[in-house]
Design a protein around this motif. Structure first.
Motif, PDB file in Angstrom:
ATOM      1  N   ARG A   1      -5.273   2.947   1.544  1.00  0.00           N
ATOM      2  CA  ARG A   1      -5.383   2.068  -0.223  1.00  0.00           C
ATOM      3  C   ARG A   1      -5.190   0.039   0.083  1.00  0.00           C
ATOM      4  NH1 ARG A   1      -1.806   5.132  -3.690  1.00  0.00           N
ATOM      5  NH2 ARG A   1       0.231   4.572  -3.286  1.00  0.00           N
TER       6      ARG A   1
ATOM      7  N   SER B   1       0.782  -0.990   0.269  1.00  0.00           N
ATOM      8  CA  SER B   1      -0.394   0.131  -0.089  1.00  0.00           C
ATOM      9  C   SER B   1       1.336   0.984  -0.155  1.00  0.00           C
ATOM     10  CB  SER B   1      -0.922   0.084   1.112  1.00  0.00           C
ATOM     11  OG  SER B   1      -0.030   0.278   2.496  1.00  0.00           O
TER      12      SER B   1
ATOM     13  N   THR C   1       1.010   1.394  -4.124  1.00  0.00           N
ATOM     14  CA  THR C   1      -0.058   1.172  -5.234  1.00  0.00           C
ATOM     15  C   THR C   1      -1.483   1.138  -4.170  1.00  0.00           C
ATOM     16  OG1 THR C   1      -0.604   0.515  -6.932  1.00  0.00           O
ATOM     17  CG2 THR C   1       0.083  -1.064  -6.063  1.00  0.00           C
ATOM     18  N   PRO C   2      -2.178   1.215  -4.892  1.00  0.00           N
ATOM     19  CA  PRO C   2      -3.736   0.733  -4.078  1.00  0.00           C
ATOM     20  C   PRO C   2      -4.166  -0.851  -4.320  1.00  0.00           C
ATOM     21  CG  PRO C   2      -4.119   2.188  -5.389  1.00  0.00           C
ATOM     22  CD  PRO C   2      -2.675   2.254  -5.956  1.00  0.00           C
TER      23      PRO C   2
END
Lengths: 301, 301
Positions: free
Chosen positions: B65, B37, B40-41
């Motif tokens: 996220r 997280s 990136t999500p």
């Protein structure tokens, strides 16, 4: 600048799971000197008996960058002999037999012409003998020593006297743990680094190692080798290339140390691809540079 | 791009020589998701029972996220529990007790909204279950799996079916040796890399590891840590940061893989400085970047 090494010259017999070699040229100062000679002229100080086979020392004699003025052939003495056997895991070996012979007699004398040496490597031997060697030098700039478990166990006082007088120490991971009682190598190395003047290198074989300098740990990689033929001498080859590189450079700062260590790792990775000095003799400085370029590509992130 | 992880969510009890933690949040997908997280999500798919203590999953719920749409709380089931104990050498541990509980029931379902996930990490579980997960995905771009010794020993056929369908494999040194019967890790890794589509990462704990890609070995360093508090989750944290980094980037070439792996090593080195998610929760992407900058300085030669 002038580089001097004192250490053993041996008649080695080595067995590995896939082959072996009998009565081959070996010893710490031999691997060291040959590796260092790719980078700088090197002065070798050591003693053999008068029992070496005809042409035994030819690889050293044929190398114009190795000055053998300090090589003593002692009449009536026998040369150091070592017989080792490696297991399937080449990181493990047993000593089948060892005959100290001339190494158990009086040490080598450093010739007058070598006493001004600026870079000095004291290969592994009794720390008292390493101190004797050091006392024969007039104004060394960088003195690095190797040691091993038996001295850590039995000669702690002499070892500490040595540490106080040297700039750098090279040892392996198990020795670093033995010396400090610390399991974590970062903690162990930081502690040892406080007892010498400049830097400590902890070697971890195929895993590379860690340089400790200016109070910080700098991990380094080993060059990947898919087939190790004979690891004998890899540690001394590493040290030889490292010291040769430092003697050739004009700096002892951390980037210079790290570059010298990388050359050490690369040169050692070449050495262990054959028995005795086989691959080093067959290699050129260009071969080392090509592998160094590849190493930088492999390691970049 | 979209990153999905499937793996365990556990109630962990950990004992170390200097401390411990009781009924803490753990599990492979938890460490993975939290680490990913930062980059990136991330979509988490996993199952817990209805026995989790109040607020147990709060660190995941509080992280915007991490998408928990795929988290199933199964009524009447119990959450996976693991109790481990580390020795003075934190590289060694024993499992005091393990209760598979919900992990021994039907696997998690991947929600419809997650089936288009492009980057997928199949954390360690039975290879048949990993294959089932893979079959629920419509068009993954990069699928990486973890595995462990028990599947290598007992489920070789399922594992080989899995290998044929994945792009990357992450395993540790002893598992690589077990899988190939080869002692030399370079030789072992090159062999394993031929059975998956893209790349293999062999992890060596504190020694870093080796990436195998495009038929070549690329060794990498671990970030030096002087005091390891709790190594639990370090491997999943490594994988999470690596995959998060790859999902955020636009490339899967060797430089991108190496950069992702370095972020993995750095994020794992932060994670093991405390129990459970403690240090990850207290850290920011900026903390990771600062350590990454330091790592590049330490590693340059």
């Amino acid at each position: 600048m002038s580089l001097l090494v004192t250490g053993s010259i041996g008649i080695d017999t080595v067995e590995t799971p896939t082959g072996g070699v009998h009565d081959a040229l070996g010893g710490s100062s031999v691997y060291f000197a040959y590796a260092a000679s790719f980078f700088t002229p090197v002065r070798l100080v050591g003693v053999v008996g008068d029992d070496c086979p005809e042409g035994f020392l030819k690889p050293l004699e044929d190398n114009p960058r190795i000055d053998l003025t300090g090589l003593e052939v002692r009449a009536g003495s026998k040369t150091f002999r070592w017989h080792g056997r490696y297991f399937d895991d080449v990181n493990e070996r047993e000593t089948v037999s060892v005959q100290l012979n001339v190494l158990d007699e009086a040490g080598a004398k450093i010739p007058a012409a070598f006493r001004d040496s600026r870079y000095v490597f004291l290969a592994n031997t009794h720390p008292r003998r390493q101190l004797e060697m050091l006392d024969q030098l007039s104004r060394p700039k960088l003195v690095v020593a190797d040691t091993m478990d038996i001295w850590i166990k039995s000669e702690r006082e002499a070892l500490e006297a040595l540490f106080a007088k040297i700039d750098g120490l090279v040892l392996n991971d198990s020795e670093a743990r033995l010396l400090t009682g610390k399991r974590n190598l970062i903690a162990a190395g930081l502690e040892i680094a406080r007892s010498v003047r400049h830097y400590v290198v902890i070697k971890k074989g195929e895993h590379g190692g860690i340089l400790f300098a200016e109070g910080r740990p700098y991990p380094f990689l080993g060059y990947p080798v898919a087939e190790v033929v004979d690891p004998t001498g890899a540690g001394d080859t590493f040290a030889g290339a490292m010291m040769g590189c430092l003697a050739a450079a004009e700096s002892l700062d951390v980037p210079a140390l790290r570059r010298a260590i990388a050359y050490g790792a690369v040169t050692a990775s070449i050495e262990l691809e054959d028995f005795s000095l086989g691959r080093l003799i067959a290699s050129s400085r260009g071969d080392i540079e090509a592998r160094m370029t590849r190493f930088r590509e492999l390691a970049a992130f």
